[in-house]
Design a protein around this motif. Structure first.
Motif, PDB file in Angstrom:
ATOM      1  N   HIS A 193      -3.254  -0.013  -4.013  1.00 33.47           N
ATOM      2  CA  HIS A 193      -3.051  -1.384  -3.580  1.00 33.47           C
ATOM      3  C   HIS A 193      -2.774  -2.190  -4.832  1.00 33.47           C
ATOM      4  CE1 HIS A 193      -4.813  -5.394  -2.106  1.00 33.47           C
ATOM      5  NE2 HIS A 193      -3.556  -5.313  -1.768  1.00 33.47           N
ATOM      6  N   ASN A 198      -5.199   5.931  -1.898  1.00 32.98           N
ATOM      7  CA  ASN A 198      -4.356   4.786  -1.566  1.00 32.98           C
ATOM      8  C   ASN A 198      -4.260   3.835  -2.752  1.00 32.98           C
ATOM      9  OD1 ASN A 198      -3.648   5.238   1.186  1.00 32.98           O
ATOM     10  ND2 ASN A 198      -5.730   4.709   1.757  1.00 32.98           N
ATOM     11  N   ARG A 228       0.849  -1.188   0.000  1.00 34.54           N
ATOM     12  CA  ARG A 228       0.000   0.000   0.000  1.00 34.54           C
ATOM     13  C   ARG A 228       0.879   1.230   0.000  1.00 34.54           C
ATOM     14  NH1 ARG A 228      -5.508  -0.322   1.744  1.00 34.54           N
ATOM     15  NH2 ARG A 228      -6.076  -2.490   1.970  1.00 34.54           N
ATOM     16  N   LYS A 229       0.448   2.219  -0.752  1.00 38.23           N
ATOM     17  CA  LYS A 229       1.223   3.448  -0.866  1.00 38.23           C
ATOM     18  C   LYS A 229       0.252   4.576  -1.147  1.00 38.23           C
ATOM     19  CE  LYS A 229       5.551   4.970  -1.647  1.00 38.23           C
ATOM     20  NZ  LYS A 229       6.489   4.931  -0.578  1.00 38.23           N
ATOM     21  N   ARG A 230       0.435   5.695  -0.503  1.00 36.32           N
ATOM     22  CA  ARG A 230      -0.396   6.862  -0.788  1.00 36.32           C
ATOM     23  C   ARG A 230       0.039   7.483  -2.108  1.00 36.32           C
ATOM     24  NH1 ARG A 230      -4.294   8.489   1.979  1.00 36.32           N
ATOM     25  NH2 ARG A 230      -4.518   8.105   4.176  1.00 36.32           N
TER      26      ARG A 230
END
Length: 68
Positions: free
Chosen positions: A55, A53, A5-7
């Motif tokens: 995914h 976000n 997960r990464k913003r």
């Protein structure tokens, strides 16, 4: 392995650092173009993208190297 997960903002900031280098200047995207590219990846079912976000789906293999 597992979920990644990464913003969106964090990923864009990391990529901006790379785009400042001369060899990657042609890949630079503005904020709006970057958001549209992510949404296109979502429509192609490569990523889940919701509320800023990311995914990455397990079937997608990403090779990423951070040189900083």
């Amino acid at each position: 392995l597992g979920k990644f997960r990464k913003r969106e903002k964090d990923l864009h900031d990391e990529l901006k650092k790379l785009w400042d280098q001369p060899q990657y200047k042609e890949f630079a995207l503005g904020d709006q173009d970057f958001s549209h590219a992510l949404k296109n990846l979502m429509r192609a079912k490569f990523i889940d993208y919701r509320r800023g976000n990311l995914h990455i789906k397990p079937s997608l293999i990403v090779r990423f190297k951070n040189r900083f």
